[in-house]
Design a protein around this motif. Structure first.
Motif, PDB file in Angstrom:
ATOM      1  N   UNK A 234      27.799  -2.167 -18.755  1.00  0.00           N
ATOM      2  CA  UNK A 234      26.914  -1.112 -19.248  1.00  0.00           C
ATOM      3  C   UNK A 234      26.019  -0.590 -18.130  1.00  0.00           C
ATOM      4  N   UNK A 235      25.590  -1.487 -17.247  1.00  0.00           N
ATOM      5  CA  UNK A 235      24.820  -1.045 -16.079  1.00  0.00           C
ATOM      6  C   UNK A 235      25.677  -0.170 -15.166  1.00  0.00           C
ATOM      7  N   UNK A 236      26.936  -0.534 -15.026  1.00  0.00           N
ATOM      8  CA  UNK A 236      27.854   0.273 -14.216  1.00  0.00           C
ATOM      9  C   UNK A 236      28.065   1.655 -14.838  1.00  0.00           C
ATOM     10  N   UNK A 237      28.106   1.717 -16.160  1.00  0.00           N
ATOM     11  CA  UNK A 237      28.256   3.008 -16.839  1.00  0.00           C
ATOM     12  C   UNK A 237      27.037   3.890 -16.603  1.00  0.00           C
ATOM     13  N   UNK A 238      25.841   3.287 -16.619  1.00  0.00           N
ATOM     14  CA  UNK A 238      24.616   4.047 -16.355  1.00  0.00           C
ATOM     15  C   UNK A 238      24.638   4.596 -14.926  1.00  0.00           C
ATOM     16  N   UNK A 239      25.013   3.736 -13.980  1.00  0.00           N
ATOM     17  CA  UNK A 239      25.102   4.150 -12.576  1.00  0.00           C
ATOM     18  C   UNK A 239      26.122   5.274 -12.414  1.00  0.00           C
ATOM     19  N   UNK A 240      27.244   5.143 -13.104  1.00  0.00           N
ATOM     20  CA  UNK A 240      28.287   6.171 -13.053  1.00  0.00           C
ATOM     21  C   UNK A 240      27.775   7.509 -13.585  1.00  0.00           C
ATOM     22  N   UNK A 241      27.041   7.461 -14.698  1.00  0.00           N
ATOM     23  CA  UNK A 241      26.497   8.693 -15.299  1.00  0.00           C
ATOM     24  C   UNK A 241      25.512   9.372 -14.346  1.00  0.00           C
ATOM     25  N   UNK A 242      24.678   8.571 -13.677  1.00  0.00           N
ATOM     26  CA  UNK A 242      23.724   9.122 -12.711  1.00  0.00           C
ATOM     27  C   UNK A 242      24.469   9.785 -11.552  1.00  0.00           C
ATOM     28  N   UNK A 243      25.514   9.108 -11.061  1.00  0.00           N
ATOM     29  CA  UNK A 243      26.308   9.656  -9.957  1.00  0.00           C
ATOM     30  C   UNK A 243      26.963  10.977 -10.322  1.00  0.00           C
ATOM     31  N   UNK A 244      27.522  11.053 -11.516  1.00  0.00           N
ATOM     32  CA  UNK A 244      28.180  12.292 -11.978  1.00  0.00           C
ATOM     33  C   UNK A 244      27.156  13.420 -12.090  1.00  0.00           C
ATOM     34  N   UNK A 245      25.978  13.102 -12.639  1.00  0.00           N
ATOM     35  CA  UNK A 245      24.931  14.116 -12.804  1.00  0.00           C
ATOM     36  C   UNK A 245      24.471  14.654 -11.451  1.00  0.00           C
ATOM     37  N   UNK A 246      24.277  13.741 -10.490  1.00  0.00           N
ATOM     38  CA  UNK A 246      23.837  14.151  -9.147  1.00  0.00           C
ATOM     39  C   UNK A 246      24.900  15.013  -8.478  1.00  0.00           C
TER      40      UNK A 246
ATOM     41  N   UNK B   4      37.328  -6.755 -15.602  1.00  0.00           N
ATOM     42  CA  UNK B   4      36.850  -5.430 -16.001  1.00  0.00           C
ATOM     43  C   UNK B   4      35.734  -4.944 -15.082  1.00  0.00           C
ATOM     44  N   UNK B   5      34.811  -5.840 -14.728  1.00  0.00           N
ATOM     45  CA  UNK B   5      33.697  -5.456 -13.852  1.00  0.00           C
ATOM     46  C   UNK B   5      34.184  -5.096 -12.455  1.00  0.00           C
ATOM     47  N   UNK B   6      35.155  -5.864 -11.950  1.00  0.00           N
ATOM     48  CA  UNK B   6      35.711  -5.547 -10.632  1.00  0.00           C
ATOM     49  C   UNK B   6      36.360  -4.167 -10.644  1.00  0.00           C
TER      50      UNK B   6
END
Length: 204
Positions: free
Chosen positions: A14-26, A158-160
């Motif tokens: 879930x933390x990785x998903x948040x980071x991914x969303x931030x990256x896409x937005x930027x 999955x995390x990897x």
């Protein structure tokens, strides 16, 4: 399938998903910003040159203000400082460039950081998954079943995968945006030379 993978990925996914969303937005925000900032500089500078030949400074400044991006702002700076002579205009352009370049590079460090830490976050999730496996082994001993151990293994894998899946396009996106910045900066340098010569000639 995706909800199942998310459920098995543990907290780190879930933390990785948040980071991914931030990256896409930027990435999207910067892409749109560079699209607006990159103009046809040759056409723009020719238009300004024609107006300045008629000594219509107000119209030239209006064209600069109506056009988005760093190039028109540099041209406006040169026109406003035209009375300072060639050296004065050059100095004003250099100062304006020092302001414009950081604006272009803004938020790129966020994307670079995401691309760098995503695999590490994935690796942390992997370690946590294997810790989970060993805890199950210690609790159940020889009576542990594959079903009990599979949860930790699932989390690790999955995390990897998620960390790599975020990092790879993150690096590609970062390098693409850097190339766009370099193209705009090169355009700024070219226009700075042209407008410097133009303003110097206009004062003769």
């Amino acid at each position: 399938m995706l909800p199942t993978l998310l459920a098995k990925g543990g907290v780190m996914i879930w933390l990785l998903l948040v980071v991914s969303a931030v990256g896409i937005a930027v990435f999207i925000e910067r892409l749109l910003h560079y699209h607006r900032a990159q103009i046809n500089s040759s056409e723009f500078i020719n238009g300004v040159r024609n107006v300045l030949k008629r000594e219509n400074v107000v119209e030239a400044l209006s064209i600069c203000e109506a056009t988005p991006g760093p190039v028109p702002r540099l041209v406006k700076t040169a026109i406003l400082n035209r009375e300072r002579g060639r050296d004065g205009v050059r100095e004003a352009l250099e100062e304006a460039g020092l302001v414009e370049v950081p604006r272009l590079e803004e938020k790129l460090n966020v994307l670079a950081t995401i691309a760098q830490i995503a695999p590490l976050m994935g690796f942390l999730g992997t370690v946590l998954g294997f810790i989970r496996v060993f805890i199950k082994l210690q609790e159940a001993g020889l009576n542990s079943t594959s079903a009990q151990l599979s949860e930790g293994v699932w989390q690790a894998l999955i995390c990897t995968a998620a960390g790599l899946a975020i990092a790879i396009p993150g690096y590609a996106g970062y390098n693409y945006l850097v190339s766009r910045v370099n193209a705009i900066v090169l355009d700024m340098e070219k226009v700075s030379t042209e407008i410097l010569n133009m303003v110097s000639e206009a004062r003769r």
